[in-house]
Design an enzyme around this catalytic site. Structure first.
Site, PDB file in Angstrom:
ATOM      1  N   GLU A 168      10.482   5.010   6.626  1.00  0.00           N
ATOM      2  CA  GLU A 168      10.729   4.164   7.782  1.00  0.00           C
ATOM      3  C   GLU A 168       9.917   2.881   7.800  1.00  0.00           C
ATOM      4  OE1 GLU A 168      11.634   8.208  10.190  1.00  0.00           O
ATOM      5  OE2 GLU A 168       9.640   7.399   9.997  1.00  0.00           O
ATOM      6  N   SER A 169       8.928   2.807   6.939  1.00  0.00           N
ATOM      7  CA  SER A 169       8.115   1.599   6.961  1.00  0.00           C
ATOM      8  C   SER A 169       7.526   1.288   5.589  1.00  0.00           C
ATOM      9  CB  SER A 169       6.975   1.753   7.970  1.00  0.00           C
ATOM     10  OG  SER A 169       6.046   2.688   7.485  1.00  0.00           O
ATOM     11  N   VAL A 170       7.137   0.030   5.444  1.00  0.00           N
ATOM     12  CA  VAL A 170       6.415  -0.411   4.262  1.00  0.00           C
ATOM     13  C   VAL A 170       5.112  -1.026   4.750  1.00  0.00           C
ATOM     14  CG1 VAL A 170       6.564  -1.739   2.128  1.00  0.00           C
ATOM     15  CG2 VAL A 170       8.639  -1.057   3.300  1.00  0.00           C
ATOM     16  N   VAL A 171       4.013  -0.656   4.102  1.00  0.00           N
ATOM     17  CA  VAL A 171       2.720  -1.182   4.544  1.00  0.00           C
ATOM     18  C   VAL A 171       2.129  -2.063   3.445  1.00  0.00           C
ATOM     19  CG1 VAL A 171       0.414  -0.601   5.381  1.00  0.00           C
ATOM     20  CG2 VAL A 171       2.351   0.859   5.980  1.00  0.00           C
TER      21      VAL A 171
ATOM     22  N   LYS B 203       2.346  -3.505   8.764  1.00  0.00           N
ATOM     23  CA  LYS B 203       3.352  -2.450   8.751  1.00  0.00           C
ATOM     24  C   LYS B 203       4.705  -3.045   9.093  1.00  0.00           C
ATOM     25  CE  LYS B 203       4.186   2.273  10.369  1.00  0.00           C
ATOM     26  NZ  LYS B 203       3.588   3.445  11.031  1.00  0.00           N
TER      27      LYS B 203
ATOM     28  N   ASP C  36       3.024  13.295  15.326  1.00  0.00           N
ATOM     29  CA  ASP C  36       3.168  13.393  13.864  1.00  0.00           C
ATOM     30  C   ASP C  36       1.785  13.560  13.254  1.00  0.00           C
ATOM     31  OD1 ASP C  36       4.356  13.505  11.389  1.00  0.00           O
ATOM     32  OD2 ASP C  36       4.618  11.335  11.187  1.00  0.00           O
TER      33      ASP C  36
ATOM     34  N   THR D  57       5.125   2.743   0.633  1.00  0.00           N
ATOM     35  CA  THR D  57       6.529   2.605   1.018  1.00  0.00           C
ATOM     36  C   THR D  57       7.004   3.953   1.522  1.00  0.00           C
ATOM     37  OG1 THR D  57       6.789   2.580  -1.374  1.00  0.00           O
ATOM     38  CG2 THR D  57       7.763   0.769  -0.181  1.00  0.00           C
ATOM     39  N   GLY D  58       7.268   4.026   2.777  1.00  0.00           N
ATOM     40  CA  GLY D  58       7.759   5.266   3.360  1.00  0.00           C
ATOM     41  C   GLY D  58       9.231   5.141   3.669  1.00  0.00           C
TER      42      GLY D  58
ATOM     43  N   ILE E 180       0.834  -1.196   0.000  1.00  0.00           N
ATOM     44  CA  ILE E 180       0.000   0.000   0.000  1.00  0.00           C
ATOM     45  C   ILE E 180       0.870   1.247   0.000  1.00  0.00           C
ATOM     46  CG2 ILE E 180      -1.814   1.265   1.217  1.00  0.00           C
ATOM     47  CD1 ILE E 180      -2.372  -1.285   2.801  1.00  0.00           C
TER      48      ILE E 180
HETATM   49  P1  ADP Z   1       4.686   5.882   7.662  1.00  0.00           P
HETATM   50  O1  ADP Z   1       5.554   5.955   8.896  1.00  0.00           O
HETATM   51  O2  ADP Z   1       5.377   5.267   6.513  1.00  0.00           O
HETATM   52  O3  ADP Z   1       4.001   7.197   7.375  1.00  0.00           O
HETATM   53  P2  ADP Z   1       2.004   4.939   8.184  1.00  0.00           P
HETATM   54  O4  ADP Z   1       1.570   4.168   9.383  1.00  0.00           O
HETATM   55  O5  ADP Z   1       1.556   6.358   8.101  1.00  0.00           O
HETATM   56  O6  ADP Z   1       3.575   4.793   8.054  1.00  0.00           O
HETATM   57  O7  ADP Z   1       1.490   4.163   6.924  1.00  0.00           O
HETATM   58  C1  ADP Z   1       1.751   4.625   5.637  1.00  0.00           C
HETATM   59  C2  ADP Z   1       0.508   4.595   4.793  1.00  0.00           C
HETATM   60  O8  ADP Z   1      -0.014   3.303   4.738  1.00  0.00           O
HETATM   61  C3  ADP Z   1      -0.590   5.448   5.348  1.00  0.00           C
HETATM   62  O9  ADP Z   1      -0.511   6.764   4.884  1.00  0.00           O
HETATM   63  C4  ADP Z   1      -1.837   4.764   4.846  1.00  0.00           C
HETATM   64  O10 ADP Z   1      -2.153   5.201   3.536  1.00  0.00           O
HETATM   65  C5  ADP Z   1      -1.423   3.321   4.793  1.00  0.00           C
HETATM   66  N1  ADP Z   1      -1.849   2.606   6.001  1.00  0.00           N
HETATM   67  C6  ADP Z   1      -1.163   2.419   7.146  1.00  0.00           C
HETATM   68  N2  ADP Z   1      -1.858   1.709   8.026  1.00  0.00           N
HETATM   69  C7  ADP Z   1      -3.037   1.434   7.446  1.00  0.00           C
HETATM   70  C8  ADP Z   1      -4.219   0.728   7.852  1.00  0.00           C
HETATM   71  N3  ADP Z   1      -4.314   0.149   9.053  1.00  0.00           N
HETATM   72  N4  ADP Z   1      -5.238   0.648   6.982  1.00  0.00           N
HETATM   73  C9  ADP Z   1      -5.155   1.223   5.780  1.00  0.00           C
HETATM   74  N5  ADP Z   1      -4.094   1.900   5.335  1.00  0.00           N
HETATM   75  C10 ADP Z   1      -3.044   2.013   6.150  1.00  0.00           C
HETATM   76 MN    MN Z   2       2.439   8.257   7.982  1.00  0.00          MN
END
Ligand code: ADP
Ligand code: MN
Length: 494
Positions: free
Chosen positions: A243-246, A267, A383, A240-241, A238
């Site tokens: 610090e994390s990939v979701v 995550k 944040d 790729t940041g 979904i």
């Molecule tokens: P980062 O530290 O990379 O910003 P996030 O937790 O904000 O990590 O997650 C990045 C993106 O992934 C979010 O902006 C959102 O679009 C998607 N995302 C994260 N968690 C969820 C979730 N539980 N359900 C749906 N989308 C999510």
């Molecule tokens: Mn975020």
């Protein structure tokens, strides 16, 4: 009409039935031949065969057919002998080279072999015998041409080492291996198609693992979750940041103690450490992690981020704040419920266009959530912005709370002030007339009463409060009681 003309009835030397059956047989045979070798029949119209002696074309064809039948019998005989010699033995000999291969059922040709790359390989044990320019060696009866079976076979074996490195050709050095052209060509073809196939597979694999973000160890963790039935399938990435990939995944079977949501978000906290260096201040000074921080290696610190997010989400969940529900935590991988539907994540507040009514509704909801977060969860998001709020089901959902801290964190109030600024600005720009400015919002959330009417003074007062708290920690060894134990608003003025 029969090409042999009408049967003569003048001299009958045998029975009518015999003649008739012979004629019929001929007729049928011709029909069959015409179907099998149309080009040969077509040659009848060529310059050498005229229409008058059309039957000679049949002679040619008959000769070919006889040859074919002979070859077939010969090959069958070879196979029988092969079988007799080989028996059940695992090592077998082959008469393949002696087969009479009819031009119609073979596609092998020596030309194919000749364009093979035969560059000299210095690592080869013994050079294959080379044939001189003239095309043969030896004299008289002992002449060997480049088409000699043994020489050719040895060359083919040598050339095989030019195949793609992944193609296992085995170690034939020192053995006198001879490959027939036909076998060599088949192998070569196979090697090339294998190479192309594995290149395609590799390409696919690269895509599905989302930008190398997931290292093999993480991949194994994810596979295990799928294997254990926790997750049904991991469908894709979904986000790729830094610090994390979701990832998105469909939930698997519920266990005795856990109901797994139908859709999950996974995550994965990145284990590349440099990204986390500048986040030290969030966790180093968080007293909850103080004792552990100094003892931990960087890999474990990353796990603590995941753990922090899990704890914070659980606190929020308990307070009834709309946020992802924690499913499970494994090392640096956090599985939570998915906000969205059918693999489509809910849009971030920054990406969604709300009616002015919804915008106002969202604002009041966030104001409420910030207060709850502070008072009930004892947390500052740290944040908070339109990037970390999702719009789903007609309300705002908070996500991304791994960096959230308690308000008594040495920089906790600064973080809160920054959050308030983001929220104020977003809603003021979004046309919500009722939106408080950042200082009003800060006071409304924290319950503090900072009276400075400009940002610089306001910030200075915030820092003074933080310092007071830190000094207290220095002198008394514990945090200033900003909260009574049952989570009442903080009392800063002792
Ligand atoms: P980062 O530290 O990379 O910003 P996030 O937790 O904000 O990590 O997650 C990045 C993106 O992934 C979010 O902006 C959102 O679009 C998607 N995302 C994260 N968690 C969820 C979730 N539980 N359900 C749906 N989308 C999510
Ligand atoms: Mn975020």
């Amino acid at each position: 009409q029969c090409p042999w003309g009408a049967p003569s009835t003048t001299s009958i030397s045998c029975s009518l039935a015999d003649v008739m059956s012979e004629q019929l047989a001929k007729e049928l045979q011709l029909e069959e031949e015409n179907a099998a070798f149309p080009e040969v029949v077509a040659a009848a119209e060529g310059p050498f065969i005229t229409g008058e002696n059309i039957d000679t074309s049949s002679d040619l064809m008959l000769a070919q057919m006889l040859q074919m039948e002979f070859d077939r019998e010969y090959d069958a005989q070879l196979r029988r002998e092969e079988k007799k010699i080989n028996g059940d033995s695992k090592v077998s000999i082959s008469f393949e080279n002696y087969r009479k291969v009819h031009p119609y059922d073979s596609d092998s040709s020596e030309d194919e072999v000749d364009w093979q790359d035969t560059r000299h390989d210095p690592y080869r044990a013994d050079k294959p015998t080379t044939t001189p320019r003239k095309g043969f060696i030896g004299k008289g009866k002992d002449i060997t041409t480049k088409h000699d079976e043994v020489v050719c076979g040895r060359k083919n074996t040598a050339r095989m080492e030019n195949f793609a490195p992944e193609f296992q050709v085995g170690d034939g050095i020192g053995m006198d291996l001879k490959l027939s052209n036909q076998v060599f060509n088949a192998l070569k073809q196979h090697a090339y198609s294998e190479e192309r196939r594995s290149a395609r597979l590799h390409e696919k694999k690269e895509h599905s693992t989302a930008e190398k973000a997931v290292d093999p160890k993480t991949r194994l963790l994810l596979y295990k979750m799928v294997n254990a039935g926790m997750l049904e399938t991991i469908t894709g990435c979904i986000s790729t940041g830094k610090e994390s990939v979701v990832f998105h995944a469909y939930g698997g079977n519920a266990t005795e103690d856990k109901v797994i949501p139908p859709e999950c978000a996974i995550k994965v906290f990145k284990t590349t450490l440099n990204e986390f260096k500048n986040r030290d201040k969030y966790i180093k000074d968080d007293y909850r992690f103080k004792d552990r921080f100094s003892k931990l290696n960087p890999r474990k610190i990353i796990r603590m981020w995941a753990e922090k997010e899990m704890h914070n989400l659980t606190r929020m969940q308990n307070a009834g704040i709309p946020c992802p529900q924690v499913v499970m935590l494994k090392k640096h991988v956090l599985v939570m419920s998915f906000i969205g539907q059918d693999q489509v994540p809910a849009p971030k507040l920054k990406d969604v266009t709300l009616s002015s009514e919804d915008m106002k509704k969202a604002y009041y909801q966030i104001l409420n959530m910030m207060q709850q977060l502070y008072k009930e969860c004892n947390l500052v998001h740290a944040d908070l912005s339109e990037y970390n709020m999702l719009w789903h089901d007609g309300k705002v959902w908070l996500i991304d709370v791994s960096q959230s801290v308690e308000p008594t964190h040495p920089h906790g109030l600064e973080f809160l002030f920054r959050d308030c600024r983001n929220v104020s600005q977003f809603f003021q720009k979004g046309g919500v007339a009722e939106a408080l400015n950042e200082r009003e919002l800060f006071n409304a959330v924290s319950g503090l009463n900072i009276t400075a009417d400009n940002e610089v003074d306001f910030q200075a007062e915030i820092e003074a409060l933080e310092k007071m708290n830190e000094d207290h920690v220095q002198n008394h060894g514990k945090k200033l009681s900003m909260f009574s134990s049952d989570g009442d608003p903080p009392i800063y003025d002792e």
